[in-house]
Design a protein around this motif. Sequence first.
Motif, PDB file in Angstrom:
ATOM      1  N   LYS A   6       1.976  -3.340   2.906  1.00  0.00           N
ATOM      2  CA  LYS A   6       2.310  -3.006   1.522  1.00  0.00           C
ATOM      3  C   LYS A   6       1.328  -1.991   0.947  1.00  0.00           C
ATOM      4  O   LYS A   6       0.197  -1.865   1.405  1.00  0.00           O
ATOM      5  N   TRP A   8       0.140  -0.361  -3.074  1.00  0.00           N
ATOM      6  CA  TRP A   8       0.214  -0.471  -4.538  1.00  0.00           C
ATOM      7  C   TRP A   8       0.563   0.895  -5.105  1.00  0.00           C
ATOM      8  O   TRP A   8      -0.126   1.884  -4.844  1.00  0.00           O
ATOM      9  N   GLU A  12       3.124  -1.543  -8.987  1.00  0.00           N
ATOM     10  CA  GLU A  12       4.046  -2.302  -8.143  1.00  0.00           C
ATOM     11  C   GLU A  12       3.519  -2.346  -6.713  1.00  0.00           C
ATOM     12  O   GLU A  12       2.995  -1.356  -6.209  1.00  0.00           O
ATOM     13  N   VAL A  14       4.722  -2.383  -3.078  1.00  0.00           N
ATOM     14  CA  VAL A  14       5.962  -2.031  -2.386  1.00  0.00           C
ATOM     15  C   VAL A  14       5.727  -2.025  -0.876  1.00  0.00           C
ATOM     16  O   VAL A  14       4.593  -1.855  -0.415  1.00  0.00           O
ATOM     17  N   ASP A  18       8.439   2.121   2.055  1.00  0.00           N
ATOM     18  CA  ASP A  18       9.142   2.497   0.829  1.00  0.00           C
ATOM     19  C   ASP A  18       8.263   3.278  -0.141  1.00  0.00           C
ATOM     20  O   ASP A  18       8.724   3.676  -1.222  1.00  0.00           O
ATOM     21  N   ALA A  19       7.014   3.489   0.203  1.00  0.00           N
ATOM     22  CA  ALA A  19       6.095   4.238  -0.670  1.00  0.00           C
ATOM     23  C   ALA A  19       6.281   5.724  -0.394  1.00  0.00           C
ATOM     24  O   ALA A  19       5.638   6.311   0.476  1.00  0.00           O
TER      25      ALA A  19
END
Length: 303
Positions: A6, A8, A12, A14, A18-19
């Motif tokens: 993930k 930040w 959010e 994510v 998807d970043a």
Amino acid sequence: MEKADKIWVNKEVVPWDDAKVHLVSNTLHYGFGVFEGIRCYKTEDGPAVFRLREHLARLANSAEILGFQVPYSVDELVAATRQIIKANAFEQCYIRPLAYIGEGGMGLAYEECPVNVAIAVWYWGEYVGRGTIENGSRARVSTYSRHHINTNMSKAKACGNYMLFQMARTEARRDGYDEALLLDANGHVAEGSVEHIFLVREGSLVTPPLTHLLAGITRETVIVLARDMGLEVREELFSRDYVLTSDEAFFVGTGAEVTPLVELDRRRIGDGKRGPITKRVQDAYFDTVYGRSKSRPEWLTYV
């Protein structure tokens, strides 16, 4: 690098994949953004980020120098950093905060574009090269000169500034070296591609002054620790010849940590091995960042 799960992005958390940044984001085209490099270490008391607040304050200052503001406070970014490390369940990692100009206009004036902030984390071992912390690194004097003091905002850790350093390091690696050593416009030794340099001469440490160099947090850390050990530290301008006739030399930086420099332009420095004073500085540094030394507890932010 080993990617995490993930990232930040603007408050959010994510998934890594998807970043995304849009193709016409302003910073992607012009390099107008600021970033930091920070490390989190595994300690007996849990993961601890080394000098987190100082790094995030420098991020904010870098943006101010370029003329924009990071839209989150240092306190908010401290909390976000801890959040993303926990979200990835890292005990130890590298941290990359980035403030960048997003989509909204492709002119050099960016007033209509949003300022975005992302914090990525991943595992990153020895930056200069595997085994160089113990065995030392080999560098060449770059054919590229470090920016003149009036050609860029040298006190900002700005994205666009690093094109020069990327070219210098790529050149050095293609020629079989671990790292590049850049001279300034007057021929004095400036720095590595992303590291400050220290020499050991007759028991004292010598490093270039910060006249047109980024104020390195690891550099300052090493100076404090060295003086705590009773070592003299001097800031002086010097030439490449001075490096070659030194007893020892080493690079420092968040990525490099404390990495011995044992060869420059195929010429051995000292006996061509990690020297005793370099080893003392390394030990003090790693004892501090791993929480084994309690002399500077304010430098560690526990996750």
